[in-house]
Structures are given as structure tokens and as C-alpha cells.
Design an enzyme around this catalytic site. Structure first.
Site, mmCIF file in Angstrom:
data_model
loop_
_atom_site.group_PDB
_atom_site.id
_atom_site.type_symbol
_atom_site.label_atom_id
_atom_site.label_comp_id
_atom_site.label_asym_id
_atom_site.label_seq_id
_atom_site.Cartn_x
_atom_site.Cartn_y
_atom_site.Cartn_z
ATOM 1 N N VAL A 7 -0.324 2.725 0.703
ATOM 2 C CA VAL A 7 -0.295 1.303 1.055
ATOM 3 C C VAL A 7 -1.351 0.506 0.275
ATOM 4 O O VAL A 7 -1.048 -0.511 -0.341
ATOM 5 C CB VAL A 7 -0.493 1.125 2.585
ATOM 6 C CG1 VAL A 7 -0.772 -0.334 2.938
ATOM 7 C CG2 VAL A 7 0.750 1.598 3.316
ATOM 8 N N ASP A 25 -12.187 2.955 -2.676
ATOM 9 C CA ASP A 25 -11.865 4.206 -1.976
ATOM 10 C C ASP A 25 -13.122 5.067 -1.995
ATOM 11 O O ASP A 25 -13.924 4.994 -2.931
ATOM 12 C CB ASP A 25 -10.703 4.944 -2.665
ATOM 13 C CG ASP A 25 -9.942 5.821 -1.688
ATOM 14 O OD1 ASP A 25 -8.789 5.506 -1.349
ATOM 15 O OD2 ASP A 25 -10.529 6.835 -1.242
ATOM 16 N N PHE A 43 5.211 -3.094 5.980
ATOM 17 C CA PHE A 43 6.528 -2.505 6.268
ATOM 18 C C PHE A 43 7.124 -1.777 5.061
ATOM 19 O O PHE A 43 8.293 -1.417 5.085
ATOM 20 C CB PHE A 43 7.497 -3.601 6.727
ATOM 21 C CG PHE A 43 7.018 -4.322 7.974
ATOM 22 C CD1 PHE A 43 7.178 -3.745 9.225
ATOM 23 C CD2 PHE A 43 6.397 -5.553 7.884
ATOM 24 C CE1 PHE A 43 6.723 -4.388 10.371
ATOM 25 C CE2 PHE A 43 5.940 -6.211 9.018
ATOM 26 C CZ PHE A 43 6.103 -5.620 10.270
ATOM 27 N N LEU A 44 6.327 -1.597 4.000
ATOM 28 C CA LEU A 44 6.900 -0.962 2.804
ATOM 29 C C LEU A 44 7.351 0.462 3.098
ATOM 30 O O LEU A 44 6.869 1.101 4.033
ATOM 31 C CB LEU A 44 5.889 -0.970 1.652
ATOM 32 C CG LEU A 44 4.568 -0.188 1.778
ATOM 33 C CD1 LEU A 44 4.726 1.294 1.616
ATOM 34 C CD2 LEU A 44 3.573 -0.702 0.767
ATOM 35 N N ARG A 45 8.302 0.927 2.299
ATOM 36 C CA ARG A 45 8.770 2.312 2.396
ATOM 37 C C ARG A 45 8.366 3.047 1.129
ATOM 38 O O ARG A 45 8.513 2.482 0.031
ATOM 39 C CB ARG A 45 10.308 2.362 2.496
ATOM 40 C CG ARG A 45 10.871 1.704 3.721
ATOM 41 C CD ARG A 45 12.331 1.339 3.512
ATOM 42 N NE ARG A 45 12.493 0.367 2.421
ATOM 43 C CZ ARG A 45 13.664 -0.047 1.957
ATOM 44 N NH1 ARG A 45 14.785 0.436 2.450
ATOM 45 N NH2 ARG A 45 13.727 -0.928 0.973
ATOM 46 N N PHE A 55 19.908 3.470 8.379
ATOM 47 C CA PHE A 55 19.263 4.424 9.316
ATOM 48 C C PHE A 55 20.283 5.086 10.243
ATOM 49 O O PHE A 55 19.962 5.429 11.365
ATOM 50 C CB PHE A 55 18.120 3.755 10.099
ATOM 51 C CG PHE A 55 16.882 3.626 9.253
ATOM 52 C CD1 PHE A 55 15.830 4.510 9.406
ATOM 53 C CD2 PHE A 55 16.794 2.663 8.268
ATOM 54 C CE1 PHE A 55 14.707 4.423 8.602
ATOM 55 C CE2 PHE A 55 15.680 2.568 7.455
ATOM 56 C CZ PHE A 55 14.633 3.448 7.623
ATOM 57 N N ALA A 66 22.848 11.047 9.483
ATOM 58 C CA ALA A 66 22.454 12.281 10.177
ATOM 59 C C ALA A 66 21.816 13.228 9.173
ATOM 60 O O ALA A 66 22.177 13.259 8.005
ATOM 61 C CB ALA A 66 23.695 12.920 10.794
ATOM 62 N N GLY A 69 10.569 12.076 9.079
ATOM 63 C CA GLY A 69 9.289 12.735 8.793
ATOM 64 C C GLY A 69 8.386 11.723 8.133
ATOM 65 O O GLY A 69 8.524 10.513 8.347
ATOM 66 N N CYS A 75 4.453 8.148 8.662
ATOM 67 C CA CYS A 75 4.498 6.998 9.572
ATOM 68 C C CYS A 75 5.258 7.245 10.867
ATOM 69 O O CYS A 75 4.665 7.225 11.944
ATOM 70 C CB CYS A 75 5.093 5.796 8.848
ATOM 71 S SG CYS A 75 4.000 5.189 7.556
HETATM 72 N N1 NAD Z 1 2.650 5.349 3.692
HETATM 73 C C1 NAD Z 1 3.502 4.442 4.158
HETATM 74 O O1 NAD Z 1 4.689 4.441 3.841
HETATM 75 C C2 NAD Z 1 3.013 3.360 5.092
HETATM 76 C C3 NAD Z 1 3.819 2.239 5.331
HETATM 77 C C4 NAD Z 1 3.358 1.256 6.185
HETATM 78 C C5 NAD Z 1 2.129 1.406 6.803
HETATM 79 N N2 NAD Z 1 1.378 2.510 6.575
HETATM 80 C C6 NAD Z 1 0.069 2.619 7.222
HETATM 81 O O2 NAD Z 1 -0.939 2.282 6.277
HETATM 82 C C7 NAD Z 1 -2.115 3.060 6.497
HETATM 83 C C8 NAD Z 1 -2.483 3.822 5.225
HETATM 84 O O3 NAD Z 1 -1.436 4.714 4.942
HETATM 85 P P1 NAD Z 1 -1.356 5.475 3.542
HETATM 86 O O4 NAD Z 1 -0.068 6.213 3.545
HETATM 87 O O5 NAD Z 1 -1.644 4.532 2.433
HETATM 88 O O6 NAD Z 1 -2.585 6.494 3.694
HETATM 89 P P2 NAD Z 1 -3.233 7.395 2.566
HETATM 90 O O7 NAD Z 1 -3.783 8.571 3.271
HETATM 91 O O8 NAD Z 1 -2.288 7.591 1.442
HETATM 92 O O9 NAD Z 1 -4.449 6.517 1.994
HETATM 93 C C9 NAD Z 1 -5.608 6.221 2.705
HETATM 94 C C10 NAD Z 1 -6.747 6.059 1.705
HETATM 95 O O10 NAD Z 1 -7.905 5.595 2.406
HETATM 96 C C11 NAD Z 1 -9.034 6.221 1.827
HETATM 97 N N3 NAD Z 1 -10.168 6.150 2.756
HETATM 98 C C12 NAD Z 1 -10.344 6.798 3.932
HETATM 99 N N4 NAD Z 1 -11.534 6.490 4.471
HETATM 100 C C13 NAD Z 1 -12.121 5.601 3.637
HETATM 101 C C14 NAD Z 1 -13.368 4.912 3.640
HETATM 102 N N5 NAD Z 1 -14.243 5.066 4.629
HETATM 103 N N6 NAD Z 1 -13.646 4.096 2.617
HETATM 104 C C15 NAD Z 1 -12.776 3.936 1.603
HETATM 105 N N7 NAD Z 1 -11.582 4.565 1.541
HETATM 106 C C16 NAD Z 1 -11.262 5.382 2.543
HETATM 107 C C17 NAD Z 1 -8.564 7.639 1.550
HETATM 108 O O11 NAD Z 1 -9.378 8.290 0.597
HETATM 109 C C18 NAD Z 1 -7.150 7.386 1.037
HETATM 110 O O12 NAD Z 1 -7.112 7.223 -0.370
HETATM 111 C C19 NAD Z 1 -1.797 3.957 7.692
HETATM 112 O O13 NAD Z 1 -2.230 3.315 8.858
HETATM 113 C C20 NAD Z 1 -0.290 4.008 7.686
HETATM 114 O O14 NAD Z 1 0.249 4.251 8.966
HETATM 115 C C21 NAD Z 1 1.779 3.485 5.722
#
Ligand code: NAD
Length: 501
Positions: free
Chosen positions: A15, A34, A155-157, A272, A275, A280, A283
Site C-alpha cells: 500500500v 520505511d 481499497f486497492l487490490r 466475487f 468458486a 486469502g 487483507c
Molecule cells: N496489501 C493490500 O492489498 C492492502 C489493501 C488495502 C489495505 N491494506 C492495508 O494497508 C496496510 C499495509 O498493508 P501492506 O500490504 O502494504 O503491508 P506490508 O507489510 O507490505 O508493508 C508494511 C511496511 O511497513 C513497514 N514498517 C513497519 N513498521 C514500520 C515503522 N515503525 N516505520 C517505518 N516503516 C515501518 C514495513 O517494513 C513494511 O515495508 C495494512 O493495514 C493492510 O491491511 C492492504
């Protein structure tokens, strides 16, 4: 386009990184932080840490120009007006969201706030997190007039993340005052007034200047609930169609026809309704669990969510049971596994049904030859290479000598395999398809025993082919013909083929 805003995005995962490059794409100045130094070094040297369509080209376009990468959170916060928090919110031990990464980031931000900032929850968080973030800032001594907290769920996928971000169905801003809502409106303005879609450098996508994105302003609590409710609803749709699929299979109906018939109703819609192996990824599983915890904490009986989870987890069992019923015993059986990612278009293997299924089959003594176009490196961290888990470089290599072929991820390349070559490589032509990539009639014509999801099992037409004297099927199937008369031969064969007689 409007004048660019100084934005900080904390977290450079699926994200954060996508949000950072897309904010740069619509004209803002972005610094992406990060605490994973290796990731930041990779990004600064031109590398791309995740597999995501269009990400490499946007990084090439904006990196070190409109978007920079750093581990220095303090400096990034100091120079930015709006700070997006996009760190992970994994499932905690009780099922609720583990907000410790969010808390750690908020504490760090608090130490560097010297002028007004808008903190934005981009991570998926439970209702009232907005209040907790506010309390945490105040506890760390930040004056209330130096910050506001806004919820802006994402809301990205994965797989279509860049186009989802730039061409969203909706942008939700949960703000409790006008000033902070306005800051978010300014950021998204090029998408909402259509300027971005009118620009000749815009990425191709599904919106035009005349049909720009919609931005909805709500309270923070409503925005937080919109995200959880949306994911839970989509998960429910998947579990619903899977439950109907199991019913369809047991009465000899076809789930693909049923889904089409249902989806043509515009109140239901066709999305969606596929079947398969269940949902998984990083999210849906954790968000349904977290939403269920939120309901429990509020004393609301939302049992439906528990059923959604139950059906989803059962779906993997159903698949393993299909493999068992096709092969009789599992110990020592060689399986070709096509797909490891939780869905096509991504290298993300978090909560991937494929990984769970293979773990179970390996525990039961199977030997797996697995192939995925992009997720093998990540999968190897969970399922290390061993004599029972080999990673190979093509679907055909996976099929070599296999007792059965399992389709676990819906990669388009798995839907167009040369079935003749595939069958000729396998020990037994059995395909168990968790993603319904093929028509049963086509698989039957190519000599496969084909078990899919929510559809009757297809068996090769042995009698007509064999009696023509020119059977195209391999020797193993001729053995089946003989096996009809010879019980001892039958006992060496997979049960599903035996049952097919
Ligand atoms: N992946 C998806 O498709 C998606 C879609 C919508 C929403 N979300 C939500 O977005 C959020 C992030 O998801 P993601 O898939 O990008 O996670 P991710 O695990 O891919 O990325 C999280 C990043 O945060 C960094 N991080 C952690 N602690 C940190 C800190 N203290 N300082 C700086 N960086 C730090 C990690 O190193 C990692 O690179 C989650 O809450 C998830 O539910 C994800």
C-alpha cells in the site's frame, strides 16, 4: 493540476509504496519512509521490492524526482504537511488487529511534530483507532492544535494496485473537522476534478475527465467501518458462492452456470462470485477476524462473520479431500502444484490457500513440484526447498512424472497450457483444479480425469477411445481398462479413476 503538496508516506509495502508513487504521479512531492533499511536501499538503487503491474515504470518516472525514499522518519515528518501511515496491521492473537506498528509510528511522529500536521490512517484499522491515535499524540505531549487525525482507507487490490489507486471506485475521507478534510480533498483533487485523466501523460485506466473519481467525506468512525464492512462483504460473497459450489457439486449442477445466472442480476453483480479455494492474502482473513472482534467488543451479535470464516477455512479441507479421493493414499505421491501466490498478478503469499494446502499435503507424505511465475522466492521462506518440496521453472517441469496436477492460483498462463504435452509428461492424467480454469469437457477430450470446484468430475471416455483401436491416452489408462477385470491392478490405481469405471 493543483499545486503539489508535501506528503510523507510511512511504510513502503504493497500500500505505502503504491500510494507514494501514485501521489507523485498526480503531482505531489512525496517522501516514503520505511524502517527496513534493505528495502530503502533497494528502492534508492532503482530496485522494485514487490511484483506489481506498472510499479516499475512509475518508479522510473518519479524516483528521486517527486518521490524519495528514506529511513529518517523525523526529517520526513518535519518537512511534510500530510503524513500517511501505511504500516501493517496483522491479526493479533485474539483475532483483533495488532496495532503495535501503528502505535510505534505514531509515537515516533509525535517526537518530531513542530508545526501543524494531518496524520492519515491509510492502514486498515478498527473503528476508534482515530481516537487512539489522537490520545497517543496527546500523551506524547503534542499540542491538540498541532495535528488532526483523518481516516482514508485504501481499497486497492494487489495485482491491479496502481490502476485501482489512480482510478478508484471511491475515495473515502473520514475527518472530524473541515480543516483536515480539506487537506485530503486537495491531495486527491486531480482525480476528483478529472485533471489527471485529461492529462496526456496519465496512465491508461477506466475513467475520463467527464467521469472523475468520487470522494466521500464521512466521520472518522464511519470511514473506519466502511473499510472493514467492505472487505467483510466481499469475503462473504466468496464464501457464499463456495458454499453454493459445494452444494452444486453434490447434486451434479455447475457452479459456473449458477454464478452466471446469479451475477446477471444487477442487484447481485458478477464480481466475487467465483468458486475456488476461498479468499486469502494479507487483507480479507485478518480484516474479517478484526471486524468480528469489533462487533463482539461492542456487544453486537454478528455471527454471520464467523460463518464466512468457517466456510473459507473448510474450502481448503474440501480441496485436500479431493486430492485424497483422487489418489487414494497420499504418502509418496508426486504432485505438480501450479501457483503459490494467493491470487494471480501478485507475488504475495500471505495467507495463500496454495501454501496451506501444500503444507497439509506435504505433512501427509506427498512430494511436491511447484511452479509460480513470480511467487516462488517468497514461498520458499514458508515452504523451504527439500526433497518433498521442489521449486521448478515451468508448469511442464512441475508435471513431469506427477501422479496429479493441482491448479492453485488463477494465473492466465495456467489457463492456456498445451494439454497434450502436459498429459504426456504425467504419470497419471489427473487434474484437480481449485480455480476452475478449464472446461470439464475440454479436459475430458484431452484424456484427463478432471476435478474442479462446484462442477461434476469429468472422466476421459476410455471405452470409445480404446475400442477405436487408436487410443491417444497413455498406457496407464489402458491399465485401467484391464483393471476393470483385474482387482489386483485396480488396487494400485488412484481411487478416483477406479471409481470412474
Ligand atoms: N496489501 C493490500 O492489498 C492492502 C489493501 C488495502 C489495505 N491494506 C492495508 O494497508 C496496510 C499495509 O498493508 P501492506 O500490504 O502494504 O503491508 P506490508 O507489510 O507490505 O508493508 C508494511 C511496511 O511497513 C513497514 N514498517 C513497519 N513498521 C514500520 C515503522 N515503525 N516505520 C517505518 N516503516 C515501518 C514495513 O517494513 C513494511 O515495508 C495494512 O493495514 C493492510 O491491511 C492492504
Amino acid at each position: 493540476m493543483s499545486e503539489g503538496i508535501e506528503i510523507c508516506v510511512i511504510g513502503s509495502g504493497y500500500v505505502g509504496l503504491v500510494a507514494a508513487v501514485c501521489f507523485a504521479e498526480i503531482g505531489h512531492q512525496v517522501v516514503c519512509v520505511d524502517n527496513n533499511e534493505a528495502k530503502i536501499n533497494l528502492l534508492n538503487s532503482g530496485g522494485v521490492p514487490i511484483y506489481e503491474d506498472h510499479l516499475p515504470e512509475l518508479l522510473r518516472k518519479h524516483s528521486q524526482r517527486r518521490v524519495r525514499f528514506t529511513t529518517d522518519l523525523g526529517a520526513a515528518v518535519a518537512q511534510s504537511e500530510v503524513i500517511f501511515i501505511a504500516v501493517g496491521t496483522p491479526q493479533g492473537s485474539s483475532g483483533s488487529a495488532d496495532l503495535s506498528f501503528v502505535e510505534a509510528v505514531v509515537s515516533e511522529i509525535a517526537a518530531h511534530v513542530k508545526s501543524y500536521k494531518v496524520l492519515v490512517e491509510k492502514s486498515t484499522v478498527p473503528v476508534y483507532t482515530n481516537e487512539w491515535v489522537t490520545r497517543c499524540m496527546l500523551r506524547h505531549g503534542v499540542s491538540p492544535d498541532l495535528f488532526d487525525v483523518v481516516s482514508n482507507p485504501e481499497f486497492l487490490r494487489e495485482g491491479t494496485a496502481i490502476t485501482d489507486f489512480l482510478y478508484p471506485d471511491r475515495i473515502v475521507v473520514g475527518a472530524n473537522n473541515e480543516r483536515s478534510a480539506r487537506a485530503l480533498q486537495r491531495i486527491y483533487e486531480p482525480l476528483v476534478n478529472g485533471d489527471y485523466y485529461a492529462s496526456h501523460t496519465a496512465m491508461a485506466g477506466g475513467r475520463t475527465e467527464q467521469m472523475p473519481a468520487k470522494l466521500l467525506v464521512t466521520s472518522a468512525q464511519s470511514a473506519e467501518l466502511i473499510k472493514h464492512a467492505s472487505n467483510a462483504f466481499l469475503a462473504m460473497k466468496i464464501s457464499f458462492i463456495n458454499a453454493v459450489g459445494n452444494l452444486a457439486e453434490s447434486v451434479g449442477a455447475d457452479i459456473e452456470d449458477i454464478a452466471e445466472g446469479m451475477g446477471l442480476d444487477s442487484r447481485i453483480g458478477s464480481k466475487f462470485l467465483h468458486a475456488g479455494l476461498g479468499y486469502g492474502g494479507s487483507c480479507f482473513p485478518k480484516d474479517v477476524a478484526a471486524f468480528s472482534c469489533v462487533a463482539q467488543q461492542q456487544g453486537i451479535d454478528f455471527q454471520l462473520l464467523e460463518e464466512v470464516r468457517k466456510v473459507n477455512s473448510l474450502q481448503k479441507e474440501v480441496f485436500v479431500q479431493k486430492v485424497r479421493s483422487a489418489l487414494w493414499t497420499l504418502r509418496g505421491k508426486k504432485l505438480a502444484a501450479l501457483g503459490l501466490a494467493f491470487k494471480a498478478g501478485t507475488d504475495d503469499i500471505r495467507e495463500s490457500p496454495a501454501i496451506d494446502i501444500l503444507q497439509k499435503l506435504i505433512e501427509e507424505g506427498c512430494k511436491v513440484q511447484a511452479y509460480d511465475p513470480v511467487a516462488m522466492e517468497k514461498a520458499a521462506a514458508l515452504l523451504p526447498p527439500s526433497p518433498n518440496m521442489r521449486y521448478v521453472s515451468s508448469a511442464f517441469e512441475a508435471a513431469d512424472g506427477a501422479d496429479a496436477l493441482l491448479i492453485l492460483t488463477e494465473w492466465p498462463e495456467f489457463a492456456g497450457l498445451d494439454l497434450e504435452s502436459l498429459r504426456s509428461m504425467m504419470r497419471f492424467p489427473i487434474c484437480i483444479d481449485g480455480r476452475n480454469l478449464y472446461k470439464p469437457s475440454v479436459m475430458r477430450e484431452h484424456g484427463f480425469t478432471y476435478m474442479s470446484t462446484g462442477r461434476p468430475t469429468a472422466h476421459p471416455d476410455l471405452v470409445s477411445k480404446a475400442s477405436s483401436g487408436k487410443s491417444p491416452w497413455p498406457q496407464t489408462l489402458h491399465v485401467l481398462e484391464i483393471g476393470r477385470r483385474d482387482e489386483s491392478t485396480l488396487s494400485n490405481l488412484p481411487t478416483d479413476q477406479a471409481q470412474a469405471q
